[in-house]
Design a protein around this motif. Structure first.
Motif, PDB file in Angstrom:
ATOM      1  N   VAL A   1     -14.608  -6.548 -40.898  1.00  0.00           N
ATOM      2  CA  VAL A   1     -14.539  -6.371 -39.451  1.00  0.00           C
ATOM      3  C   VAL A   1     -13.325  -7.111 -38.903  1.00  0.00           C
ATOM      4  CG1 VAL A   1     -17.024  -6.120 -39.251  1.00  0.00           C
ATOM      5  CG2 VAL A   1     -16.005  -8.381 -39.041  1.00  0.00           C
ATOM      6  N   SER A   2     -12.993  -6.808 -37.650  1.00  0.00           N
ATOM      7  CA  SER A   2     -11.828  -7.427 -37.026  1.00  0.00           C
ATOM      8  C   SER A   2     -12.194  -8.779 -36.434  1.00  0.00           C
ATOM      9  CB  SER A   2     -11.281  -6.521 -35.920  1.00  0.00           C
ATOM     10  OG  SER A   2     -10.328  -7.221 -35.153  1.00  0.00           O
ATOM     11  N   THR A   3     -11.567  -9.834 -36.937  1.00  0.00           N
ATOM     12  CA  THR A   3     -11.820 -11.161 -36.391  1.00  0.00           C
ATOM     13  C   THR A   3     -11.220 -11.306 -34.994  1.00  0.00           C
ATOM     14  OG1 THR A   3      -9.823 -12.012 -37.461  1.00  0.00           O
ATOM     15  CG2 THR A   3     -11.879 -12.177 -38.677  1.00  0.00           C
ATOM     16  N   SER A   4     -10.162 -10.562 -34.715  1.00  0.00           N
ATOM     17  CA  SER A   4      -9.540 -10.631 -33.382  1.00  0.00           C
ATOM     18  C   SER A   4     -10.528 -10.207 -32.307  1.00  0.00           C
ATOM     19  CB  SER A   4      -8.291  -9.741 -33.326  1.00  0.00           C
ATOM     20  OG  SER A   4      -7.319 -10.172 -34.239  1.00  0.00           O
TER      21      SER A   4
ATOM     22  N   LYS B   1     -16.130   5.307 -44.876  1.00  0.00           N
ATOM     23  CA  LYS B   1     -16.951   4.095 -44.823  1.00  0.00           C
ATOM     24  C   LYS B   1     -16.122   2.897 -44.362  1.00  0.00           C
ATOM     25  CE  LYS B   1     -20.296   5.402 -48.396  1.00  0.00           C
ATOM     26  NZ  LYS B   1     -20.800   5.102 -49.769  1.00  0.00           N
ATOM     27  N   ASP B   2     -14.896   2.789 -44.868  1.00  0.00           N
ATOM     28  CA  ASP B   2     -14.028   1.683 -44.462  1.00  0.00           C
ATOM     29  C   ASP B   2     -13.758   1.723 -42.963  1.00  0.00           C
ATOM     30  OD1 ASP B   2     -13.890   0.879 -47.073  1.00  0.00           O
ATOM     31  OD2 ASP B   2     -11.890   1.691 -47.445  1.00  0.00           O
ATOM     32  N   LEU B   3     -13.466   2.915 -42.447  1.00  0.00           N
ATOM     33  CA  LEU B   3     -13.192   3.064 -41.025  1.00  0.00           C
ATOM     34  C   LEU B   3     -14.444   2.785 -40.204  1.00  0.00           C
ATOM     35  CD1 LEU B   3     -10.994   3.770 -38.998  1.00  0.00           C
ATOM     36  CD2 LEU B   3     -11.657   6.168 -39.185  1.00  0.00           C
ATOM     37  N   GLY B   4     -15.584   3.228 -40.713  1.00  0.00           N
ATOM     38  CA  GLY B   4     -16.849   2.979 -40.026  1.00  0.00           C
ATOM     39  C   GLY B   4     -17.152   1.496 -39.916  1.00  0.00           C
TER      40      GLY B   4
ATOM     41  N   LEU C   1     -16.059  -3.649 -34.064  1.00  0.00           N
ATOM     42  CA  LEU C   1     -15.694  -3.540 -32.657  1.00  0.00           C
ATOM     43  C   LEU C   1     -16.943  -3.481 -31.789  1.00  0.00           C
ATOM     44  CD1 LEU C   1     -13.669  -3.128 -30.380  1.00  0.00           C
ATOM     45  CD2 LEU C   1     -13.638  -0.677 -30.934  1.00  0.00           C
ATOM     46  N   VAL C   2     -17.929  -2.687 -32.200  1.00  0.00           N
ATOM     47  CA  VAL C   2     -19.184  -2.577 -31.446  1.00  0.00           C
ATOM     48  C   VAL C   2     -19.897  -3.928 -31.399  1.00  0.00           C
ATOM     49  CG1 VAL C   2     -21.473  -1.537 -31.429  1.00  0.00           C
ATOM     50  CG2 VAL C   2     -19.475  -0.126 -31.941  1.00  0.00           C
ATOM     51  N   VAL C   3     -19.912  -4.645 -32.542  1.00  0.00           N
ATOM     52  CA  VAL C   3     -20.558  -5.955 -32.587  1.00  0.00           C
ATOM     53  C   VAL C   3     -19.875  -6.931 -31.636  1.00  0.00           C
ATOM     54  CG1 VAL C   3     -20.968  -7.987 -34.042  1.00  0.00           C
ATOM     55  CG2 VAL C   3     -21.473  -5.705 -34.923  1.00  0.00           C
TER      56      VAL C   3
ATOM     57  N   PHE D   1     -21.395  -9.377 -24.184  1.00  0.00           N
ATOM     58  CA  PHE D   1     -22.492  -9.255 -23.222  1.00  0.00           C
ATOM     59  C   PHE D   1     -23.590 -10.288 -23.506  1.00  0.00           C
ATOM     60  CE2 PHE D   1     -20.579  -5.035 -22.697  1.00  0.00           C
ATOM     61  CZ  PHE D   1     -20.550  -4.953 -21.311  1.00  0.00           C
ATOM     62  N   ALA D   2     -23.810 -10.591 -24.797  1.00  0.00           N
ATOM     63  CA  ALA D   2     -24.796 -11.608 -25.146  1.00  0.00           C
ATOM     64  C   ALA D   2     -24.362 -12.969 -24.628  1.00  0.00           C
ATOM     65  CB  ALA D   2     -24.977 -11.659 -26.670  1.00  0.00           C
TER      66      ALA D   2
END
Length: 336
Positions: free
Chosen positions: A115-118, A307-310, A316-318, A324-325
């Motif tokens: 996942v993207s750390t940024s 799968k890699d792109l997913g 990003l969704v997380v 919001f959390a």
């Protein structure tokens, strides 16, 4: 130590561990794969030397700002330099909730998800910059994908297929080892300039000399662990791609990736996801090799790239969900 200082340094350490564990393999994965016959500490000394030079040089020439301006934003003032984050005494509403991003990233890394750390970390500090980061990162993926397709369109049939079918000779290994270590060194330096922002966002923009030494020690220890463990779970993504253990192929990947990161580094100071760039390059490369060298792209390859792109979009969704959390946990204390 106050709660504020504890959160700052705990956030830094968690972030350093999770970013290095998740992102370093983008940069050093092919280097590790193609140098598996060498002792881990030899590779560690090489990478640690470059990390030390980039960190100390950035600190010296940028008046203590080791992030090379990535947290200032483009234009300045549109980044992550909100006054309440500039100095420990000025930080307001900087509580336990800010430890969530690196901890979640750490858990995700254990499952080998790149996942993207940024997005996961920087979005917490200024959600308004999410759009700019996403646009730049998507542009990075597309540029990297196109680069992978075009580069391997030119070399897939003549060179890459030859690399696969003809292992390098001893004399070739010596030459390509020099070329690969040079390209990896260049790539590693460009990646560090991009991703220091994801870690140092927890600390003041101007880092003191004592803090510099402390953080450098943390980096070197964590980097040593990554080399000792042969890259961890994320390394599986690199090894799954065609012929990445060949030192000649690894050199071409590293040099192409480094040029792309250098381009986006010079473009502006907006932080971006190096994860997206890395996977875009691998995807373009994989499709070109399969199609231009062998005439077709197997369904298994398409599923693997999907799968890699997913996984990237999952990150990003997380990250958006965590923003919001955080807003909920802080009950409006942080201005969004």
């Amino acid at each position: 130590m106050s709660q504020l200082e504890f959160v700052m340094y705990a956030g830094f350490i968690f972030s350093a561990y999770s970013v290095i564990g998740n992102d370093v393999i983008q940069t050093l994965g092919t280097f590790l794969s193609s140098n598996e016959n060498k002792k881990w500490w030899v590779l560690w000394i090489f990478a640690a030397s470059i990390l030390t030079a980039v960190l100390v040089y950035g600190w010296y020439v940028n008046d203590g700002d080791v992030t090379y301006g990535r947290l200032i934003g483009d234009p300045p003032g549109n980044g992550f330099d909100n006054p309440k984050y500039l100095n420990p005494a000025d930080i307001k509403s900087f509580g336990w909730a800010y430890l969530l991003p690196p901890i979640v990233l750490l858990l995700i890394t254990r499952f080998g998800i790149p996942v993207s750390t940024s997005f996961l970390i920087l979005t917490f500090f200024n959600p308004k910059n999410l759009y700019d980061m996403v646009v730049k990162s998507m542009s990075g993926y597309l540029v990297a994908f196109a680069t992978g397709v075009l580069v391997y369109l030119a070399i897939a049939k003549r060179f890459e297929r030859y690399f696969i079918e003809h292992p390098p000779t001893k004399s070739q290994i010596k030459l390509w080892t020099v070329l690969q270590w040079c390209s990896t060194g260049f790539l590693w330096s460009q990646w560090l300039i991009q991703d220091f922002a994801n870690i140092y966002v927890y600390l003041p923009r101007q880092v003191s000399g004592e803090t510099l030494v402390f953080t450098l020690i943390i980096f070197l220890v964590l980097l040593g662990y990554i080399f000792y463990s042969k890259g961890g779970a994320i390394q599986g993504i690199v090894k799954a791609k065609t012929n990445t253990v060949d030192i000649r192929s690894a050199t071409i990947i590293d040099f192409s990736y480094a040029i792309i990161l250098y381009f986006f580094k010079e473009l502006n100071n907006v932080p971006m996801s190096t994860t997206w760039v890395f996977l875009g390059l691998l995807a373009g490369r994989e499709l070109s090799i399969k199609y231009f060298a062998y005439g077709s792209v197997p369904n298994e390859t398409l599923r693997d790239l999907g799968k890699d792109l997913g996984k990237v979009f999952f990150g990003l969704v997380v990250s958006i969900g965590l923003v919001f959390a955080l807003k909920f946990l802080t009950e409006g204390a942080v201005s969004f």
